[in-house]
Design a protein around this motif. Structure first.
Motif, short mmCIF file in Angstrom:
data_model
loop_
_atom_site.label_atom_id
_atom_site.label_comp_id
_atom_site.label_asym_id
_atom_site.label_seq_id
_atom_site.Cartn_x
_atom_site.Cartn_y
_atom_site.Cartn_z
N LEU A 67 14.98 6.28 0.66
CA LEU A 67 14.98 4.89 1.11
C LEU A 67 15.43 3.93 0.01
CD1 LEU A 67 11.72 4.71 3.29
CD2 LEU A 67 14.10 5.00 4.03
N GLN A 68 15.12 4.24 -1.22
CA GLN A 68 15.58 3.40 -2.33
C GLN A 68 17.10 3.41 -2.43
OE1 GLN A 68 13.65 1.33 -4.07
NE2 GLN A 68 11.92 2.04 -2.84
N ARG A 69 17.68 4.59 -2.23
CA ARG A 69 19.14 4.70 -2.28
C ARG A 69 19.78 4.10 -1.02
NH1 ARG A 69 20.23 9.71 -1.81
NH2 ARG A 69 18.13 10.64 -1.80
N GLU A 70 19.16 4.32 0.12
CA GLU A 70 19.69 3.78 1.38
C GLU A 70 19.68 2.26 1.36
OE1 GLU A 70 18.83 4.82 6.00
OE2 GLU A 70 17.20 3.77 4.95
N LYS A 71 18.67 1.67 0.74
CA LYS A 71 18.51 0.22 0.71
C LYS A 71 19.72 -0.47 0.11
CE LYS A 71 15.35 -3.32 -1.11
NZ LYS A 71 14.09 -3.55 -1.87
N ILE A 72 20.30 0.11 -0.92
CA ILE A 72 21.47 -0.49 -1.58
C ILE A 72 22.63 -0.58 -0.60
CG2 ILE A 72 23.15 -0.19 -3.44
CD1 ILE A 72 20.94 1.30 -5.00
N GLY A 73 22.85 0.49 0.17
CA GLY A 73 23.93 0.48 1.15
C GLY A 73 23.69 -0.50 2.28
N VAL A 74 22.44 -0.62 2.73
CA VAL A 74 22.13 -1.55 3.81
C VAL A 74 22.32 -2.99 3.36
CG1 VAL A 74 20.28 -2.39 5.32
CG2 VAL A 74 20.54 0.07 4.93
N PHE B 5 18.20 -8.70 8.54
CA PHE B 5 17.42 -7.52 8.16
C PHE B 5 16.32 -7.24 9.18
CE2 PHE B 5 18.57 -8.17 3.49
CZ PHE B 5 19.41 -7.07 3.46
N CYS B 6 16.09 -5.95 9.44
CA CYS B 6 14.93 -5.48 10.19
C CYS B 6 14.11 -4.58 9.27
CB CYS B 6 15.35 -4.71 11.44
SG CYS B 6 16.27 -5.69 12.63
N TYR B 7 12.82 -4.49 9.55
CA TYR B 7 11.92 -3.77 8.64
C TYR B 7 11.07 -2.77 9.40
CZ TYR B 7 13.16 -7.70 5.64
OH TYR B 7 13.86 -8.64 4.91
N SER B 8 10.93 -1.60 8.80
CA SER B 8 9.98 -0.60 9.30
C SER B 8 9.24 -0.02 8.11
CB SER B 8 10.70 0.50 10.08
OG SER B 8 11.62 1.20 9.24
N ASN B 9 8.10 0.60 8.38
CA ASN B 9 7.27 1.18 7.31
C ASN B 9 6.82 2.58 7.71
OD1 ASN B 9 6.94 -1.91 7.08
ND2 ASN B 9 6.27 -1.15 5.10
N HIS B 10 6.74 3.47 6.71
CA HIS B 10 6.54 4.88 6.98
C HIS B 10 5.57 5.51 5.98
CE1 HIS B 10 10.21 4.52 9.50
NE2 HIS B 10 10.58 3.69 8.54
N TYR B 11 4.67 6.31 6.54
CA TYR B 11 3.75 7.05 5.70
C TYR B 11 3.72 8.50 6.17
CZ TYR B 11 -0.62 8.90 3.81
OH TYR B 11 -1.55 9.69 3.19
N LEU B 12 4.14 9.41 5.29
CA LEU B 12 4.13 10.84 5.57
C LEU B 12 2.99 11.46 4.77
CD1 LEU B 12 7.22 9.68 5.50
CD2 LEU B 12 7.80 12.05 5.99
N GLN B 13 2.08 12.12 5.46
CA GLN B 13 0.88 12.63 4.78
C GLN B 13 1.21 13.67 3.71
OE1 GLN B 13 -2.19 13.82 7.72
NE2 GLN B 13 -3.50 12.48 6.53
N HIS B 14 2.24 14.45 3.92
CA HIS B 14 2.61 15.48 2.93
C HIS B 14 3.19 14.78 1.70
CE1 HIS B 14 4.33 18.99 1.07
NE2 HIS B 14 3.85 19.77 2.03
N HIS C 103 0.86 -1.18 0.00
CA HIS C 103 0.00 0.00 0.00
C HIS C 103 0.90 1.24 0.00
CE1 HIS C 103 -2.72 -3.25 0.92
NE2 HIS C 103 -3.74 -2.45 0.63
N LYS C 104 0.65 2.19 0.83
CA LYS C 104 1.38 3.46 0.72
C LYS C 104 2.39 3.67 1.84
CE LYS C 104 -2.87 5.49 2.57
NZ LYS C 104 -3.99 6.39 2.23
N LEU C 105 2.72 2.60 2.58
CA LEU C 105 3.69 2.73 3.66
C LEU C 105 5.06 2.27 3.18
CD1 LEU C 105 0.78 2.45 5.17
CD2 LEU C 105 2.22 2.23 7.18
N LEU C 106 5.98 3.20 3.08
CA LEU C 106 7.31 2.93 2.52
C LEU C 106 8.10 1.99 3.43
CD1 LEU C 106 8.18 6.64 1.61
CD2 LEU C 106 7.05 4.92 0.18
N GLN C 107 8.78 1.02 2.82
CA GLN C 107 9.55 0.05 3.58
C GLN C 107 11.00 0.52 3.74
OE1 GLN C 107 10.79 -4.02 2.03
NE2 GLN C 107 9.16 -4.62 3.44
N ARG C 108 11.50 0.37 4.97
CA ARG C 108 12.89 0.74 5.25
C ARG C 108 13.63 -0.45 5.84
NH1 ARG C 108 15.01 5.95 8.90
NH2 ARG C 108 17.09 6.06 7.93
N LEU C 109 14.85 -0.69 5.38
CA LEU C 109 15.68 -1.78 5.88
C LEU C 109 16.69 -1.25 6.89
CD1 LEU C 109 16.68 -3.92 2.75
CD2 LEU C 109 14.84 -4.32 4.37
N SER C 110 16.99 -2.08 7.88
CA SER C 110 18.13 -1.86 8.77
C SER C 110 18.69 -3.24 9.11
CB SER C 110 17.72 -1.08 10.03
OG SER C 110 16.72 -1.78 10.75
#
Length: 398
Positions: free
Chosen positions: A373-380, A353-362, A173-180
């Protein structure tokens, strides 16, 4: 029948009977932290409240079967309105700075997490006896996201340390996935600590044995004794010693005495003693260091460490090696010692890997964070591969 939601401003607003009907949808990700007792302890001790920047704003999902009937609680998400970004371990300070630069308020934000606890686990409890499935309840929450944020007057919604299958569902859906990345010890059926060590190279075995011996020897006349304490052995004196270590180490490292109050730990001592392990280090009859863990039938979780005396290697002994020994004895499948720390790799903790998801209304900030996050993902991903390449285990022929 229809679903509805409303904020629950304290777990005390839920009865024990209502809570007992709720459970994790997947027992593999069950932890002691998404429990009535743990969440209530945070609130009643003052560890989370408006003064600390953690205001309880849990999401309750209800089955509104009939206007004349009492609405039945069938889902619960632990949420907090945050006025800062500390104690989360998924770092978004740069996002907050970008909002500030454009004179758009980032705080308060709404965070679905367990405060001060970077441990992967379900972020939704559901009533298994409900006519609605976990998927249906999740879908309802997703479609209600904007409405939830508007009622909370929050800029964004963040789900932290989700199981991958839940994170993937939100990312659809609209919650962006972030890796750590965290470092987790996996129990591969070891009979004892030596059996675990036999999987390592001989050089690394020697290094760990030397480190463990050194941690127990301060001088020719002063040695360290280690005790693992659970259940009824967790006396008020033990908790007092632990809390002093906890405060002193936080004060030295961060300039404050820790996020959690003594009332919180006193509460745990009476309410969760069967889920707590404390490793105590003594010298000359006095406590010099302590580490606190939580555990259930499947996993061990390292949480807090403190020391009153600096002893080389004692942190590794109390926080890692004693935890591994305990996990083997209890036949626990894995041990998560806490977030960050590449030094864990050489002691047998594997990058995960750990996962978080983010939705910013703006919408503009949502697009900018998506790009980041797309660029950060490569480094992670590269970081995880690097960690795997230096694990201390013997090479297995394929």
């Amino acid at each position: 029948m229809a679903l509805s939601w409303k904020p629950i401003l304290s777990v005390d607003d839920i009865t024990q009977q209502q809570w007992r009907q709720l459970s994790d949808d997947n027992p593999d990700y069950s932890t002691p932290f998404l429990s009535y007792v743990f969440l209530k302890g945070l609130e009643m001790s003052g560890s989370v409240d408006g003064k600390t920047g953690w205001q309880s704003y849990h999401i309750g999902i209800f089955d509104s079967a009939d206007e004349n009937q009492i609405k039945r609680l069938i889902g619960f998400i632990p949420c907090y309105l945050k006025t800062h970004s500390y104690g989360e371990y998924v770092f978004d300070h740069a996002w907050a700075n970008a909002y500030q630069h454009h004179q758009v308020p980032y705080y308060p934000k709404l965070v679905a997490c367990i405060p001060f606890t970077p441990v992967t686990g379900s972020r939704m409890l559901v009533d298994a006896g409900s006519s609605y499935s976990f998927e249906e309840i999740t879908a309802f929450v997703l479609t209600s996201t904007d409405n939830i944020l508007e009622h909370a007057h929050a800029s964004s919604l963040h789900y932290l340390f989700l199981p991958k299958y839940q994170s993937d569902r939100l990312a659809e859906h609209k919650l962006l996935q972030r890796l750590s990345v965290q470092f987790v010890w996996q129990n591969k059926g070891y009979q004892d600590f030596d059996a675990f060590m036999q999987q390592m190279t001989s050089r690394k075995r020697r290094s760990i044995r030397k480190e463990r011996t050194g941690a127990l020897t301060i001088s020719e006349t002063e040695t360290v004794t280690i005790k693992r304490l659970t259940g009824d052995l967790l006396t008020e004196e033990v908790l007092a010693d632990f809390y002093l270590c906890y405060q002193q180490t936080y004060l030295k490292r961060s300039g404050h005495t820790g996020y959690l109050t003594k009332a919180f730990f006193d509460y745990l001592q009476t309410q969760m003693r069967d889920n707590i392990l404390i490793v105590m280090a003594y010298s000359l009859g006095k406590c010099i260091a302590s580490a606190l863990f939580f555990y259930n039938d499947e996993q061990l979780f390292g949480r807090y460490w403190g020391a009153l005396q600096d002893v080389s290697g004692l942190h590794f002994e109390c926080c890692y090696y004693q935890g591994i020994e305990f996990a083997i004895e209890k036949q626990l499948r894995q041990f998560n010692p806490g977030t960050q720390g590449e030094h864990k790799i050489l002691r047998g903790f594997e990058p995960t890997f750990c996962y978080s998801n983010h939705y910013l209304q703006h919408p503009d900030f949502q697009a900018a964070v998506d790009d980041f996050l797309q660029r950060e993902k490569i480094g992670v991903q590269h970081y995880k591969l690097q960690g795997e390449s230096v694990l201390p285990f013997k090479q297995v022929d394929k």
